[in-house]
Design an enzyme around this catalytic site. Structure first.
Site, short mmCIF file in Angstrom:
data_model
loop_
_atom_site.label_atom_id
_atom_site.label_comp_id
_atom_site.label_asym_id
_atom_site.label_seq_id
_atom_site.Cartn_x
_atom_site.Cartn_y
_atom_site.Cartn_z
N SER A 137 -4.65 27.45 -49.39
CA SER A 137 -3.27 27.56 -48.92
C SER A 137 -2.52 28.50 -49.85
CB SER A 137 -2.60 26.17 -48.93
OG SER A 137 -1.21 26.26 -48.71
N TYR A 151 -0.19 18.03 -53.33
CA TYR A 151 -0.73 19.05 -52.43
C TYR A 151 -0.87 20.38 -53.16
CZ TYR A 151 -1.27 22.00 -48.29
OH TYR A 151 -1.74 22.89 -47.36
#
Length: 247
Positions: A137, A151
């Site tokens: 990501s 995250y």
């Protein structure tokens, strides 16, 4: 590609399903995986692909699943680990980070890639050929728009694991790379995040993207198709941002 067996995980989220569909279209024999449930079965039925359910954060479950795949379909040549995400979590202040929530995001975003690689790499070494693609990501390269500490930290860890695996495995003909998608409307969680921005902030966000559009799961699938191909045999240890230029 027709000689290759591919395992694509995290297919319920949208990106994984698009990758599985693209590899199937390119001729690979694809097996899809996610947590056991109707979501996985729906994807498998829609794509007419065999499914293998497992909790990928559990090393024994991964070992059992990969052994079943090898017995039923042959040794896996290609692993695309798209399992991950925020598991319904939202951003909190540092003081409110819950240890259990922290570890749950590491389990699916980092541990799963380690356990799957451990299970599948021996056969790839024997074959002298393999492709591993992780889905990281932009949050693995900079702070996350989600504001979720776990995250961001987990995706940074996945980037590091990808590079370490590349250094170890490339000499065996196994290329290991990662795709770092930009903002993709691929599931209800990302739709909720997008809607929460509101029209004004959405417009500002689009303005920052060079292509002036959000990405699609198919954009990520096209990248995965290349990185798992014969032509990508001298590309390894790379973190490829697929984000329309926002990075």
């Amino acid at each position: 590609m027709t000689a290759r067996v591919a395992l694509v995980t995290g297919v319920v989220g949208g990106i994984g399903a698009a990758i599985a569909q693209r590899l199937q279209a390119d001729g690979a024999r694809v097996v899809v995986s996610d947590l056991r449930g109707a979501g996985l079965q729906d994807v498998a039925d829609r794509l007419s692909l065999p499914a293998a359910a497992a909790d990928l954060g559990d090393p024994s479950a991964v070992a059992d699943m990969t052994a079943r795949i090898a017995a039923d379909h042959g040794a896996v040549d290609i692993l695309v680990n798209a399992a991950g995400g925020v598991r319904g979590q939202v951003g909190t202040a540092l003081e409110e980070v819950d240890p259990a929530a922290w570890h749950s995001l590491f389990a699916i975003n980092v541990d799963a890639s380690l356990y799957l690689s451990q299970a599948l790499v021996p056969a790839m070494k024997d074959a002298g050929w393999g492709r591993i693609v992780t889905i990281s990501s932009g949050a693995g390269l900079r702070p996350s728009l989600t504001g979720i500490h776990a995250y961001t930290a987990a995706k940074h860890a996945l980037v590091g694991l990808t590079k370490q695996l590349s250094q170890e495995l490339a000499r065996h003909g196994i290329c290991v790379n990662s795709i770092a998608p930009g903002f993709i409307l691929s599931n209800p969680a990302t739709r909720a995040q997008w809607d929460a921005l509101g029209p004004e902030r959405q417009a500002q966000f689009i303005e920052r993207i060079h292509t002036r559009r959000l990405g699609t799961p198919e954009d990520i699938a096209a990248t995965a198709a290349f990185l798992t191909s014969e032509e990508a045999g001298w590309i390894t240890g790379q973190i490829l941002s697929v984000d329309g230029g926002i990075s």
